[in-house]
Write a protein that holds these residues in place. Structure first.
Motif: not given
Ligand SMILES: Cc1cc2nc3c(=O)[nH]c(=O)nc-3n(C[C@H](O)[C@H](O)[C@H](O)COP(=O)(O)O)c2cc1C
Ligand code: SF4
Ligand code: SF4
Ligand code: SF4
Ligand code: FES
Lengths: 474, 570
Positions: A261-264, A282, A284, A288, A291-292, A294, A359
């Motif tokens: 569960q990460v953005k990228k 974390n 970028e 990144g 998720l928002d 979490r 998360d």
């Protein structure tokens, strides 16, 4: 700023880069091989002669390269164990079985830059007097096998393989062998049995150390795809310069598979030890962030067999200060440098360098049940503790995730797992017990709470009899 | 007389290289190398060293005559080795003794790391703890794992009583199981081949049977299918488990997974009386145990003898016992003219006949299935009458493992004693001629149907006297003037000489049927009546006397033969 260092991935995903021989050569491909052939024989300082192959072996040892397949064992040392006096042929096998859940790095090389692997293999074979090598590729990669096959044919057409390679007196053939879909075929001795056409039952060690009694009872080297690719760069750069990449005893670069569960999510190549776990998740340039909304719950740092880290977990690590003195420092899990030694010192491992991020939306019991089901399915079943224990744990966890938990199940699971690790034929015993040992120890409250809740609910519901949910047969 | 010279006298072996280790706190010296399953010298294993020190390390998959698999993990033991300092020198305790570093898990130094005793070589200064709490804990855990999916159907299991799972559970197991999950179910009644039934739920996947048929027999017929706890022993699709050695897998299966169709459900093993014997179905002379109860033979099992059959025997030999219990066994002394005859009357009459016989008028056809002692007595009669003698050759196909083309158990005995000519059977036509032309008037036949070997009933009717001893009826027994019921080897004692010249004795398992008597007993009486020679009236005495008289036997004694026999030059 933490950044990628793309050595192996240099051309991969670059616009216009294709996986054929011409493109590879245009980008400097097979130059390292030519260099390797030119390396010897030389007169060494003590007056003796060092053959070219021997020189390459020394270079690889000097580079500090550690295996990228899982155990992180020194490649140069592994090569030095090979029995070169047996009079038997020496084999090299590329382990392309990449099956550890969370891991998806080798396939990038196979699919997008196969010649890099082939060049690494030819050099490694030359360095070890190998004239017949195999690529054992996971059965679920039919396209990968096709790509490799084509690449091998291209190489052969250009006399990069076959007899008298590039005018030298060195002969080599490489064959592809496809697996049939079993995780255990990635374990090197299971792989060897499978390659021999048998059931992939890992061998007992002693006496069957691959370096002495490997494929067809001949001395054999098994290396991971990525490991073999690094050999190409080591020859290109020189061992000492390669060793400047990364950190001491954790040299070079490494491809990290980041999932969960990460953005990228994706694969990122880093200098070993130069980036922390937190940065990988974390920053970028990497994952990144979560998720928002979490919060981090846990990560598995080195492929599904590695012991889990809990968010907020702190470790005491020994660190060499500027004055050369060893001091103990407390490090948060997220601040651990991503390398072999730090993760081991923190009680887990970098394994196949696959980070799985979980998360706070994750039910930890469900997550472990999922992992355990995988291991119960993949145990080869040869030795008693793993065969019986892996399914036992899976059944207990299945029961727990189907409303039939008991408070004592946490200790029950720990005990079953404790009876597996260290008592089996192969490291699968650790692979299946470590997730259980670490999840249950570190999240014991959640396991016990779940068990206790099930117990009290079931006590109310049923008048007397406790029924156990039917467990999966698979 | 125990100074008997045999071919086994070899030059003194070179001194054995030894190594000092400690087992359960006691120092012991063991050879550095010991024979592996093929008899080749290999580094001594922990299990072998423990056995030498009197510690039986529990094991399932290990079998001394099979390649090592190391899969059951029952033999895990805690151990330690001399600790090495950074200078690669041994670290010493305060008292100067070597400090021992116990083997621990590298990632969890508080937990011992056991080694499988069956496959781990010993090293100098090693300490093995076969009874330590850690060793016991590892053993208990393995047993628990083996039992969680086991059906525990001991009350109806054929293996009950000789089951290693039962045995070790009593010795090393925990009484209560914590297992609350559903057991794995597998096929219960699998027909592996014509002689073997498999219960997959009972199988502990030790692979002994797989290795036996692959590595000993060379018939890669068994293997495992599925994965993990669902692993299932099976024969390859479309390929029956049907070589001539399949039943050995029943013996080596540590549990009741493999059962013999012939034996299953017939008898609880603890009721069986066990007698050391020899298979009589070929010249190999596999050592066997006869399992019997109340006068009936229920099974043969191989008995270990490295000079003969290792731990194995063939299926055809093993199953060739049913004739012993046949309904039509000859159980009465018979005479053509008067009905019921008794032994004293028959022997008296036969003695009178033989005493009157002139030199050259008697012929003897003995059997190479008879014992040395019986053949020796027949030879005495033959010498008295200058009788022509022979026995009947019996041939079949041989294989690479045990089965010999010579299907007689005692051809070498018959030849050494002089009953059979070098070319066995070559005197039979001469005997036929002698009867035809009237020179031979008395024929003594033991255990063979001569009508099948060129001496038909047309010739037999010409004889003045046909004296026959046999076990089962046939054309020759039907024509006999005197018929003396003999014994199966399970009903008497005696010795054979196998194809390699090994003299082996066998013991009596059951009582003779009806009036049948061991042949050597009544032959002994006849020899005394006819020749006046009084030999020993015991099998031991007879054997010893024979071994003194016949040079090839080198004066070996019955006692020296022991259970394993003695090799003589043939
Ligand atoms: C259960 C199990 C599965 C494994 N799977 C893989 C795999 O898929 N790919 C791989 O390279 N190594 C795998 N390994 C590690 C190999 O046994 C071996 O150590 C490795 O291929 C050596 O290569 P390296 O020294 O280059 O890392 C596995 C090990 C175990 C115990
Ligand atoms: S540990 Fe598991 S996977 Fe490895 S040999 Fe044993 S049963 Fe097979
Ligand atoms: S059938 Fe018996 S001998 Fe064969 S693997 Fe199973 S337990 Fe072992
Ligand atoms: S090999 Fe011969 S002696 Fe051995 S069991 Fe078979 S028939 Fe009997
Ligand atoms: S006896 Fe089975 S592992 Fe040693």
């Amino acid at each position: 700023m933490p950044q990628q260092y793309r050595l192996i991935l240099k051309n991969i995903d670059a616009p216009g880069y294709t996986n054929d021989l011409d493109c590879y050569v245009r980008h400097g491909g097979y130059e390292a091989l030519k260099k390797a052939f030119e390396m010897g024989p030389r007169v060494s300082p003590d007056g003796g002669t060092v053959s070219g192959p021997e020189k390459i072996r020394k270079t690889v040892l000097e580079s500090g390269l550690r295996g990228r397949g899982g155990a992180g064992f020194s490649a140069g040392l592994k090569w030095s164990f090979v029995d070169r006096k047996s009079g038997k042929p020496i084999y090299l096998i590329c382990n392309a079985d990449e099956s550890e859940p969370g891991t998806f790095k080798d396939r990038q090389i196979i699919y997008k830059d196969p010649h890099q692997l082939i060049e690494g293999m030819i050099i490694s074979c030359y360095a070890n007097d190998v004239h017949l090598a195999y690529i054992y590729i996971r059965g679920e990669f039919p396209e990968g096998a096709r790509i490799l096959k084509r690449a091998l044919a291209e190489a052969k057409a250009k006399n990069l393989l076959g007899k008298k390679i590039l005018g030298s007196d060195y002969d080599l053939e490489i064959y592809i062998h496809r697996g049939a879909g079993a995780y255990i075929c990635g374990e090197e001795t299971g792989l060897i049995e499978s390659l021999e056409g048998k059931r992939a039952y890992p061998r007992i060690k002693p006496p069957y150390f691959p370096a002495i009694l490997g494929l067809y009872m001949c001395p054999t080297i098994v290396n991971n795809v990525e490991t073999l690719c690094h050999v190409r760069h080591i020859v290109n750069m020189g061992g000492a310069d390669y060793a400047k990449l990364g950190t001491p005893n954790n040299t070079g670069t490494r491809i990290v598979s980041l999932s969960g569960q990460v953005k990228k999510p994706g694969y990122y190549e880093i200098e070993v030890g130069k980036v922390t776990i937190g940065e990988l998740i974390n920053h970028e340039n990497f994952g990144g962030g979560l998720l928002d909304g979490r919060k981090l719950k846990a990560i598995i740092p080195g492929g599904s067999s590695a012991k889990v880290f809990k968010a907020g977990e702190k470790f005491k690590l020994k660190k060499k200060g500027a004055d050369g003195q060893m001091t103990t420092v407390e490090v948060d899990m997220l601040d651990l440098p991503y390398d072999f030694d730090s993760l081991q010192a923190a009680g887990s491992m970098s394994g196949s360098s696959a980070i799985i991020v979980m998360d706070d939306s994750v039910d930890i019991v469900e997550a472990l049940a999922n992992l355990s089901e995988f291991y119960a399915h993949e145990s080869c079943g040869q030795c008693t503790p793993c065969r019986e224990g892996s399914l036992w744990m899976s059944k207990a966890l299945h029961r727990m995730t189907h409303g039939e938990g008991r408070k004592q199940d946490a200790d029950y699971l720990l005990n079953i797992a404790q009876n597996i690790q260290g008592r089996t034929i192969c490291a699968f015993g650790e692979a299946c017990s470590w997730p259980v040992l670490s999840f249950v120890k570190k999240f014991k409250d959640e396991f016990e709470a779940k068990g206790a809740a099930d117990e009290s609910r079931n006590k109310v519901a049923a008048t007397s009899k406790v029924t156990i949910a039917a467990s999966p047969q698979r | 007389m125990s100074n008997a010279t045999t071919t086994e006298t070899k030059p003194a072996p070179p001194p054995v290289d030894k190594m000092k280790i400690k087992i359960d706190g006691r120092e012991i010296e063991v050879p550095k190398m010991m024979p592996d399953w093929q008899g080749k010298l290999q580094p001594t294993t922990m299990l072998q060293a423990c056995a030498a020190a009197g510690h039986d390390v529990p094991h399932y998959c290990y079998h001394p005559k099979l390649p090592i698999a190391g899969n059951c993990r029952m033999c895990l033991v805690e151990f330690g080795t001399p600790a090495m300092g950074p200078d690669r020198k041994p670290v010493l305790n305060e008292d100067g003794s070597a400090k021992i570093a116990k083997s621990v898990l590298p990632y969890e130094p508080t937990s011992p790391r056991g080694a499988i005793a069956c496959a781990t070589p010993i090293s100098p200064g090693m300490e093995i703890y076969p009874n330590s709490p850690a060793t016991k804990q590892m053993r208990e855990a393995v047993l628990e794992s083996l039992l969680i999916n086991h059906p525990l159907d001991c009350p109806i299991c054929d293996q009950a009583g000789e089951c290693k799972l039962q045995e070790y559970s009593v010795d090393h197991g925990n009484a209560a199981s914590r297992f609350v999950e559903e057991k794995v179910h597998k096929p219960k009644h699998v027909d592996l081949g014509p002689r073997i039934v498999l219960d997959d739920e009972r199988c502990i996947l030790c692979s002994r049977c797989v290795r036996f048929t692959k590595d000993i027999v060379g018939d890669d017929a068994l293997g495992f299918a599925q994965r993990g706890s669902h692993n299932t022993l099976t024969n390859f699709p479309g390929k029956q488990f049907d070589n001539n050695y399949t039943l050995n897998t029943v013996d080596i299966c540590p549990v009741g997974a493999l059962t013999s169709k012939d034996f299953r459900f017939k008898m609880r093993v603890w009721f069986l009386k066990e007698t050391k014997s020899i298979c009589t179905s070929c010249a190999t002379g596999c050592n066997v145990i006869v399992g019997s109860r109340e006068g009936n033979v229920y099974r043969y099992e191989p008995r270990e003898n490295d000079a003969v059959n290792s731990c194995w025997m063939c299926d055809s030999g093993r199953l060739n016992y049913k004739w012993i219990n046949r309904e039509d066994r000859l159980t009465e002394v018979q005479h053509l003219k008067s009905k019921a005859q008794s032994w004293p009357m028959a022997l008296k009459e036969i003695s009178e006949v033989l005493r009157k016989a002139s030199s050259g008028s008697v012929a003897i056809v003995a059997s190479a299935r008879q014992t040395n002692e019986e053949l020796y007595l027949l030879k005495k009669l033959a010498t008295k009458f200058n009788a022509i003698t022979d026995s009947v050759p019996r041939h079949g196909e041989s294989d690479k493992l045990l089965l010999n083309a010579d299907r007689n158990p005692n051809s070498n005995g018959a030849k050494l004693i002089g009953i059979s000519p070098a070319q066995m059977g070559s005197n039979l036509p001469k005997i036929a001629d002698g009867i035809r032309n009237g020179t031979i008037k008395t024929l003594i036949v033991f255990g063979e149907d001569v009508t099948k070997h060129g001496i038909g009933t047309d010739l037999l009717v010409k004889l003045d006297h046909l004296i026959v001893s046999d076990i089962l009826p046939n054309k020759t027994t039907e024509s006999a003037h005197y018929l003396l019921p003999g014994c199966a080897h399970a009903e008497k004692r005696g010795s054979f000489v196998n194809a390699k010249g090994r003299v082996q004795r066998f013991l009596q398992a059951i009582q003779p049927k009806g009036d049948a008597r061991p042949e050597w007993e009544f032959l002994h009486e006849l020899v005394f009546n006819v020749t006046g020679q009084n030999g020993f009236a015991s099998i031991e005495g007879l054997f010893n006397q024979m071994a003194q008289e016949i040079p090839a036997f080198n004066g070996v004694t019955w006692a020296v033969l022991g259970d394993a026999g003695v090799t003589i030059p043939t």
